[in-house]
Design a protein around this motif. Structure first.
Motif, mmCIF file in Angstrom:
data_model
loop_
_atom_site.group_PDB
_atom_site.id
_atom_site.type_symbol
_atom_site.label_atom_id
_atom_site.label_comp_id
_atom_site.label_asym_id
_atom_site.label_seq_id
_atom_site.Cartn_x
_atom_site.Cartn_y
_atom_site.Cartn_z
ATOM 1 N N ILE A 183 0.939 -1.069 0.013
ATOM 2 C CA ILE A 183 0.137 -0.138 -0.113
ATOM 3 C C ILE A 183 0.879 1.400 -0.087
ATOM 4 C CG2 ILE A 183 -1.869 -1.273 1.124
ATOM 5 C CD1 ILE A 183 -1.172 0.279 3.822
ATOM 6 N N ASN A 184 0.364 2.223 -0.418
ATOM 7 C CA ASN A 184 1.145 3.616 -0.823
ATOM 8 C C ASN A 184 0.358 4.867 -0.337
ATOM 9 O OD1 ASN A 184 0.751 2.492 -3.627
ATOM 10 N ND2 ASN A 184 0.907 5.055 -3.707
ATOM 11 N N ALA A 185 1.055 5.992 0.026
ATOM 12 C CA ALA A 185 0.421 7.177 -0.093
ATOM 13 C C ALA A 185 0.211 7.729 -1.590
ATOM 14 C CB ALA A 185 1.080 8.065 0.775
ATOM 15 N N SER A 186 -0.519 8.699 -1.767
ATOM 16 C CA SER A 186 -0.655 8.931 -3.216
ATOM 17 C C SER A 186 0.187 9.928 -3.644
ATOM 18 C CB SER A 186 -2.396 9.693 -3.001
ATOM 19 O OG SER A 186 -2.301 10.688 -2.303
ATOM 20 N N SER A 190 6.079 8.235 -3.137
ATOM 21 C CA SER A 190 5.572 7.022 -2.614
ATOM 22 C C SER A 190 4.865 6.007 -3.398
ATOM 23 C CB SER A 190 4.524 7.493 -1.484
ATOM 24 O OG SER A 190 4.902 8.198 -0.461
ATOM 25 N N ALA A 191 4.088 6.464 -4.350
ATOM 26 C CA ALA A 191 3.760 5.849 -5.419
ATOM 27 C C ALA A 191 4.907 5.258 -6.257
ATOM 28 C CB ALA A 191 2.730 6.511 -6.574
ATOM 29 N N ALA A 194 6.384 2.303 -4.181
ATOM 30 C CA ALA A 194 5.517 1.102 -4.151
ATOM 31 C C ALA A 194 5.571 0.289 -5.648
ATOM 32 C CB ALA A 194 4.095 1.482 -3.892
ATOM 33 N N ASN A 213 -3.760 2.403 -2.630
ATOM 34 C CA ASN A 213 -3.147 3.580 -2.158
ATOM 35 C C ASN A 213 -4.274 4.187 -1.412
ATOM 36 O OD1 ASN A 213 -4.645 5.667 -3.938
ATOM 37 N ND2 ASN A 213 -3.885 4.121 -5.458
ATOM 38 N N TYR A 214 -3.829 5.503 -0.842
ATOM 39 C CA TYR A 214 -4.641 6.113 0.105
ATOM 40 C C TYR A 214 -4.132 7.615 -0.036
ATOM 41 C CZ TYR A 214 -0.476 5.494 3.058
ATOM 42 O OH TYR A 214 0.657 5.228 3.645
ATOM 43 N N SER A 216 -2.462 10.812 0.867
ATOM 44 C CA SER A 216 -1.238 11.364 1.768
ATOM 45 C C SER A 216 -1.765 12.127 2.894
ATOM 46 C CB SER A 216 -0.313 12.074 1.050
ATOM 47 O OG SER A 216 0.293 11.381 0.031
ATOM 48 N N GLU A 238 4.399 -0.645 3.343
ATOM 49 C CA GLU A 238 3.675 0.544 3.115
ATOM 50 C C GLU A 238 5.082 1.450 2.457
ATOM 51 O OE1 GLU A 238 0.740 2.372 5.871
ATOM 52 O OE2 GLU A 238 2.465 3.836 6.245
ATOM 53 N N GLY A 240 5.178 5.487 2.472
ATOM 54 C CA GLY A 240 4.396 6.372 2.771
ATOM 55 C C GLY A 240 5.070 7.329 3.650
#
Length: 410
Positions: A183-186, A190-191, A194, A213-214, A216, A238, A240
């Motif tokens: 999973i990663n921050a947007s 981070s993307a 990932a 993703n989620y 940030s 993760e 992030g």
């Protein structure tokens, strides 16, 4: 800011420490040639000032150490190293202007810094235009090194390799994991991490069974965590930021999610991670470019232990990865100048391109983009409330604890 701690009391007296960790002034002649002037672009104020101030100290430590051993040797003559440090205020536009000023007004034709990716992205084209070699202590973005620069170098491992050590470490454990959820921050960095991690995991034989993703900085990660857990992956990794890694552990505990390992690009290793999570922080792993406990093979300078002691004697606190990277960048430039036997920018650039140096910070060897292709990213794990270095095995101070035994046994 994280600063590792050593038990200094009774370990070594200050006088013995200084004698052991630095060259004795009586053993080397004082530099007599004209000074070798080097510019350094550093974020001393603004949002990146914490790392920038540590980088400044790292540069100054290197400067003092080089001068204490007789300076930079050119044609048998020692020359004092002088680093002109300029503040870019953590602003990319200022970094470009500052680089121009160092080159055009200060006449510095060799450069160190900048101390982060954003400022390097704007400073590098200026150095390239003037054909001035620049060794950054803070650039790790693949995007920067994919621009085809010939004069930019960095001692850091690329960000795309940031979580490779976590994968390698996990695959060396028993039982061997079979699957991973990532999973990663947007944000774009981070993307990218990932995506690179997923590719590496697949290449190593891991089945990537979930990717999500989620936004940030989000507080609620339950949706993406639930989806990752539903896939049943052995590993949850993760890419992030610190606040998100803390929230991941908190919410995973609330949801009773239990993979065999939690791995993070940021978080474990920082004092605030353990302070926020207490026992829940245990068994989580994270990455770092360097810690004082790193036991790298060296061909020049001090090892990590004696560097850390000498640095603490000079500045009153231990170095972090920003300071260590700055010292390593400065040492690499010094070695390249001596290899070129000249301060002519083109000659120094060519010497940098073929550098292969084993330092306390790790191996420094540049690929054709100027990125450090040889240096690993190290893995830390929180064990019994304390952060220890667990990977790679040849530099680790402790063995990894795997698999995670569950929340009740932390």
């Amino acid at each position: 800011m994280r600063r590792s701690r050593f038990a200094f009391a009774g370990l070594i007296t200050l006088s013995a420490l200084l004698a052991a960790c630095g060259p004795s002034p009586a053993a080397f002649p004082a530099p007599i040639g004209p000074a070798v002037n080097v510019g350094a672009v550093v974020s001393l104020t603004g949002s990146q000032a914490v790392g920038g101030q540590m980088a400044k100290e790292g540069y100054l430590f290197c400067q003092d150490w080089v001068n204490a051993k007789g300076g930079v040797t050119l044609r048998g003559v020692g020359h004092r190293l002088n680093i002109d440090i300029a503040d870019d205020q953590s602003r990319p536009s200022i970094a470009a202007a500052t680089t121009e000023q160092l080159i055009s007004q200060m006449h510095d034709t060799l450069l160190l810094g900048p101390s982060n990716d954003a400022t390097t992205a704007k400073a590098a084209p200026v150095a390239e235009q003037h054909e001035v070699p620049m060794i950054s202590s803070g650039a790790s973005s693949d995007a920067i090194f994919n621009n085809g620069y010939h004069y930019l170098f960095s001692v850091l491992a690329l960000r795309s390799r940031q979580l490779e050590g976590v994968i390698d470490m996990a695959l060396a454990q028993n039982p061997r994991p079979q699957s991973v959820a990532i999973i990663n921050a947007s944000d774009s960095i981070s993307a990218a991490v990932a995506s690179a991690t997923a590719g590496y995991a697949q290449a190593q034989g891991l089945n990537v069974i979930y990717g999500g993703n989620y936004p940030s900085g989000v507080n609620d990660l339950s949706g993406v965590l639930g989806a990752a857990a539903g896939a049943g992956a052995d590993l949850l990794i993760e890419a992030g930021h610190l606040s998100e890694s803390v929230r991941t552990i908190q919410q995973a505990k609330q949801m009773n999610l239990q993979p065999k390992l939690f791995g993070f690009s940021d978080g474990p290793g920082t004092a605030s991670f353990a302070a926020a999570l207490h026992k829940a922080a245990n068994y989580a792993v994270g990455t770092t470019q360097w810690v004082p406990a790193t036991r790298n093979r060296i061909s020049y300078f001090l090892d990590s232990f004696h560097y850390s002691l000498a640095y603490a004697a000079q500045f009153g606190h231990l170095p972090d990865e920003h300071a260590a990277a700055a010292t390593a960048a400065c040492l690499t430039l010094e070695v390249a100048i001596e290899a070129a036997n000249s301060t002519i920018p083109r000659w120094v650039r060519d010497a940098l391109a073929i550098t292969d140096l084993n330092t306390f910070f790790g191996e420094v060897k540049f690929d054709d983009r100027g990125a450090n292709s040889a240096k690993p990213v190290y893995v830390e794990q929180v064990q019994s409330g304390r952060t220890v270095l667990v990977w790679p095995p040849n530099v680790a101070s402790a063995r990894p604890r795997y698999p995670d035994p569950g929340w009740a046994k932390r």
